[in-house]
Design a protein around this motif. Sequence first.
Motif, PDB file in Angstrom:
ATOM      1  N   VAL A   1     -23.067 -40.355  15.488  1.00  0.00           N
ATOM      2  CA  VAL A   1     -21.702 -40.202  15.993  1.00  0.00           C
ATOM      3  C   VAL A   1     -20.799 -41.281  15.401  1.00  0.00           C
ATOM      4  N   ASP A   2     -21.344 -42.474  15.218  1.00  0.00           N
ATOM      5  CA  ASP A   2     -20.564 -43.557  14.607  1.00  0.00           C
ATOM      6  C   ASP A   2     -20.177 -43.207  13.169  1.00  0.00           C
ATOM      7  N   ASP A   3     -21.126 -42.594  12.428  1.00  0.00           N
ATOM      8  CA  ASP A   3     -20.821 -42.170  11.060  1.00  0.00           C
ATOM      9  C   ASP A   3     -19.693 -41.141  11.048  1.00  0.00           C
ATOM     10  N   LEU A   4     -19.730 -40.237  12.013  1.00  0.00           N
ATOM     11  CA  LEU A   4     -18.693 -39.205  12.112  1.00  0.00           C
ATOM     12  C   LEU A   4     -17.330 -39.853  12.336  1.00  0.00           C
ATOM     13  N   GLU A   5     -17.293 -40.858  13.178  1.00  0.00           N
ATOM     14  CA  GLU A   5     -16.040 -41.563  13.455  1.00  0.00           C
ATOM     15  C   GLU A   5     -15.555 -42.324  12.222  1.00  0.00           C
ATOM     16  N   ARG A   6     -16.495 -42.934  11.487  1.00  0.00           N
ATOM     17  CA  ARG A   6     -16.109 -43.644  10.262  1.00  0.00           C
ATOM     18  C   ARG A   6     -15.497 -42.682   9.252  1.00  0.00           C
ATOM     19  N   CYS A   7     -16.124 -41.521   9.095  1.00  0.00           N
ATOM     20  CA  CYS A   7     -15.597 -40.521   8.166  1.00  0.00           C
ATOM     21  C   CYS A   7     -14.214 -40.039   8.606  1.00  0.00           C
ATOM     22  N   LYS A   8     -14.052 -39.862   9.890  1.00  0.00           N
ATOM     23  CA  LYS A   8     -12.755 -39.438  10.417  1.00  0.00           C
ATOM     24  C   LYS A   8     -11.680 -40.445  10.056  1.00  0.00           C
ATOM     25  N   ASN A   9     -11.958 -41.719  10.276  1.00  0.00           N
ATOM     26  CA  ASN A   9     -10.970 -42.752   9.983  1.00  0.00           C
ATOM     27  C   ASN A   9     -10.642 -42.814   8.493  1.00  0.00           C
ATOM     28  N   MET A  10     -11.657 -42.647   7.654  1.00  0.00           N
ATOM     29  CA  MET A  10     -11.423 -42.708   6.214  1.00  0.00           C
ATOM     30  C   MET A  10     -10.640 -41.499   5.713  1.00  0.00           C
ATOM     31  N   LEU A  11     -10.909 -40.343   6.268  1.00  0.00           N
ATOM     32  CA  LEU A  11     -10.163 -39.152   5.875  1.00  0.00           C
ATOM     33  C   LEU A  11      -8.704 -39.254   6.319  1.00  0.00           C
ATOM     34  N   LEU A  12      -8.484 -39.820   7.493  1.00  0.00           N
ATOM     35  CA  LEU A  12      -7.112 -40.010   7.958  1.00  0.00           C
ATOM     36  C   LEU A  12      -6.366 -40.981   7.048  1.00  0.00           C
ATOM     37  N   LYS A  13      -7.052 -42.039   6.616  1.00  0.00           N
ATOM     38  CA  LYS A  13      -6.439 -42.981   5.680  1.00  0.00           C
ATOM     39  C   LYS A  13      -6.153 -42.301   4.346  1.00  0.00           C
ATOM     40  N   ARG A  14      -7.111 -41.495   3.887  1.00  0.00           N
ATOM     41  CA  ARG A  14      -6.919 -40.783   2.614  1.00  0.00           C
ATOM     42  C   ARG A  14      -5.724 -39.847   2.712  1.00  0.00           C
ATOM     43  N   ASN A  15      -5.641 -39.128   3.807  1.00  0.00           N
ATOM     44  CA  ASN A  15      -4.545 -38.177   3.989  1.00  0.00           C
ATOM     45  C   ASN A  15      -3.188 -38.866   4.092  1.00  0.00           C
ATOM     46  N   SER A  16      -3.217 -40.108   4.543  1.00  0.00           N
ATOM     47  CA  SER A  16      -1.970 -40.856   4.655  1.00  0.00           C
ATOM     48  C   SER A  16      -1.597 -41.540   3.354  1.00  0.00           C
ATOM     49  N   GLY A  17      -2.527 -41.447   2.369  1.00  0.00           N
ATOM     50  CA  GLY A  17      -2.241 -42.002   1.046  1.00  0.00           C
ATOM     51  C   GLY A  17      -2.688 -43.426   0.851  1.00  0.00           C
ATOM     52  N   SER A  18      -3.373 -44.003   1.845  1.00  0.00           N
ATOM     53  CA  SER A  18      -3.782 -45.396   1.720  1.00  0.00           C
ATOM     54  C   SER A  18      -5.217 -45.557   1.242  1.00  0.00           C
ATOM     55  N   LEU A  19      -5.941 -44.424   1.064  1.00  0.00           N
ATOM     56  CA  LEU A  19      -7.294 -44.486   0.520  1.00  0.00           C
ATOM     57  C   LEU A  19      -7.288 -43.693  -0.766  1.00  0.00           C
ATOM     58  N   LYS A  20      -7.734 -44.301  -1.825  1.00  0.00           N
ATOM     59  CA  LYS A  20      -7.705 -43.675  -3.151  1.00  0.00           C
ATOM     60  C   LYS A  20      -8.562 -42.423  -3.177  1.00  0.00           C
TER      61      LYS A  20
END
Length: 209
Positions: free
Chosen positions: A189-208
């Motif tokens: 579940v922690d991995d799922l949350e990490r992926c969620k946060n990274m995808l949100l950052k990517r979608n916001s343009g702050s993750l390459k």
Amino acid sequence: MNAIIMAGGFGSRLGMGEKPCVELLGKPLISYVIDTLQKTESIGDIYVAVSPATPKTASFVQEEYDDRIMVIPTGGGNYVGDMVYAVKAACINDPLMILMADLPLLTPQLLEKVIKEYKSCGKPAMSIFSPIHVCKSLGVRPDTVFNWDGKLIVPSGINILDGNDVDHEQDYVSLVLDDIELALNVNTVDDLERCKNMLLKRNSGSLKN
């Protein structure tokens, strides 16, 4: 290069039912992998290997992707045996990519980089790894760690092999990449949350991408 997504595992560590169908930001995990493969220019046909443990996954892929993705039922319970069966069922006699269904951060650019490295490696097979320090930087505690020339590396869940010789162990090269997209698959579940946060950052343009 064709690709087979292995989607027949129980996903017991995650504990949310069939792992390929677990939703991440409203989208099943397996769809992230399928959609990325479809956007990767060097990838041809895409197959999904399922098992008796993942009937919902099989139904989802058939309904969502129609005849664009072929579902291959395997016996389940033995990853290598299921993989060999799937390659033979797909009649793939050339190099192909084998991926796990729980890598939602993959991008077409990253897969193209992997394929390019394979084409120049001079070996029939290639396994992709992440350095353990990348995993630790993400807060991930990997189950499997290998010592490679004095460095600790973690399998990413992506391999390329020669479909013409799938019955035999193949001479392979280890490709170690620092990309975080390879270091984070969904086992907890922690991995799922990490992926969620990274995808949100990517979608916001702050993750390459």
